[in-house]
Design an enzyme around this catalytic site. Structure first.
Site, short mmCIF file in Angstrom:
data_model
loop_
_atom_site.label_atom_id
_atom_site.label_comp_id
_atom_site.label_asym_id
_atom_site.label_seq_id
_atom_site.Cartn_x
_atom_site.Cartn_y
_atom_site.Cartn_z
N THR A 93 40.05 68.46 27.69
CA THR A 93 40.94 67.41 27.18
C THR A 93 40.32 66.07 27.56
OG1 THR A 93 42.93 68.77 27.36
CG2 THR A 93 43.23 66.39 27.33
N LYS A 168 46.32 66.99 20.91
CA LYS A 168 46.61 67.36 22.30
C LYS A 168 47.26 66.20 23.05
CE LYS A 168 46.49 69.35 26.38
NZ LYS A 168 45.30 69.89 27.03
N LYS A 243 46.69 62.67 33.92
CA LYS A 243 45.44 62.44 33.20
C LYS A 243 45.70 62.37 31.69
CE LYS A 243 41.45 65.01 31.54
NZ LYS A 243 40.82 66.33 31.47
#
Length: 293
Positions: A93, A168, A243
Site C-alpha cells: 500500500t 485502497k 499510514k
C-alpha cells in the site's frame, strides 16, 4: 509458475504460503531471518538477495512497507534482473504517484506490471481470502489475475495504473472513519445504559449496520470473534491504519477533495498512535473514546 515473493512480513508470509499451496514454486526474500525460516517451513525456496530471488522467475510479487522502499527495490534489484516479460505485481500500500512512476519504469524496461494492494488483514492473508484492488492495463491484469486468485477471494480490476492504490486509500479512509463512529456509538450506548449485545442485535439489523460493527466489532464478547476479544492484539495495527490515512490525506490534497471525516479520523488515530498504541489493533481506539467520555 515460478514466482519470486519479496517481503514476508505479517501479510506477505501468509500470501507466499498460499502461492505454494496453489502449486507455484516460490522464491522468497526478506531481510528477516525469522521470516525466511517460516517461508522455508511453508515450502518456499529462500534467498538472501532480491536479485537472486528474481532470477529466472515468471512473476514477481512484492509486499513492502512504503513507496520509497518499493521504488528502490524495483529500480535497483528487479528491473533488469528479472527476465524480460516477467509479470510484476506490487501488493504494497503506497501513494498513487509512486505506483504510477514505478509501473512506467517497468513498462519502459519491458515488463507488464500491476499495483494490487489488498484488503482483509492478517487472517485473510493466511486464509487466502484477501480482496485485491488492481490497477494496470487489461493485458497486465489478465496475466496477474490467476496469481492473485491463489491468494484471495476477490480480484477486481479498478482501472489504469495507480487505480488499485486509489481504491485502497479510499476504502481504508472509509474504514477508519466508520470504525471511530462505531466505537463512539458503542461508548455512548453504554453511557445510556443499553446492554451492548442487545444494542448490537438491534443496530446490526437496522440502518446503522456497517462492516466495522458486524464483522469487526470493537467491543469484547459482542458479535463475531475479533481482536477486541484478544486484548486488541493482532488484526490491523493502528500504525498501519494511520499510514493509510496519511496516504489518503495526501491524495485528497493533490486531488482537491474535501474529506472532513477522513481528516478527523487521521487526527484521532495520530493521537492514539502517539500515545503508544501503534501496535494495537485499530479498533482499540474505543478505549480512548471511552476514557475521554
Amino acid at each position: 509458475m515460478k514466482v519470486a515473493f519479496i517481503g514476508l512480513g505479517n501479510m506477505g508470509g501468509g500470501m507466499a504460503a498460499n502461492l505454494v499451496k496453489a502449486g507455484h514454486a516460490v522464491n522468497a526474500f526478506d531481510l528477516s531471518g525469522d521470516a525466511l525460516a517460516r517461508a522455508q517451513d511453508n515450502g518456499c525456496a529462500v534467498f538472501t538477495s532480491v536479485r537472486a530471488a528474481v532470477d529466472g522467475v515468471d512473476a514477481v510479487v512484492s509486499m513492502l512497507p512504503n513507496g520509497k522502499i518499493v521504488a528502490s527495490v524495483f529500480e535497483n534489484d528487479i528491473l533488469g534482473h528479472a527476465p524480460k516479460g516477467t509479470i510484476l505485481l506490487d501488493c504494497s500500500t503506497i501513494d498513487v504517484g509512486t505506483a504510477r512512476s514505478v509501473t512506467a519504469a517497468a513498462v519502459a524496461a519491458g515488463y507488464d506490471m500491476v499495483d494490487a494492494p489488498v484488503s482483509g488483514g492478517i487472517a485473510a492473508a493466511n486464509g487466502g481470502t484477501l480482496t485485491f484492488m488492481v490497477g494496470g492495463t487489461d493485458t497486465a491484469f489478465a496475466r496477474a489475475e490467476p496469481i492473485l486468485a491463489a491468494m484471495g477471494k476477490a480480484v477486481i480490476h479498478a482501472g489504469a495504473s495507480g487505480a488499485g492504490q486509489a481504491a485502497k486509500i479510499c476504502n481504508n479512509m472509509l474504514l477508519g472513519a466508520s470504525m471511530i463512529a462505531t466505537c463512539e456509538t458503542f461508548a455512548m450506548a453504554e453511557k445510556l445504559g443499553l446492554d451492548l449485545q442487545t444494542f448490537y442485535d438491534i443496530s446490526s439489523k437496522a440502518s446503522g449496520q456497517n462492516w466495522s460493527m458486524t464483522s469487526y466489532c470493537p467491543v469484547p464478547g459482542v458479535g463475531p470473534t475479533t481482536p477486541a476479544d484478544n486484548d486488541y492484539q493482532g488484526g490491523f495495527a493502528t500504525a498501519l491504519m494511520l499510514k493509510d490515512l496519511k496516504l489518503a490525506m495526501e491524495a485528497a490534497s493533490l486531488a482537491g477533495a474535501d474529506v472532513p471525516m477522513g481528516a478527523r479520523a487521521a487526527e484521532l488515530y495520530t493521537q492514539f498512535d502517539e500515545a503508544g498504541n501503534g501496535a494495537l489493533d485499530f479498533s482499540a481506539i474505543i478505549q480512548t473514546l471511552k476514557a475521554q467520555a
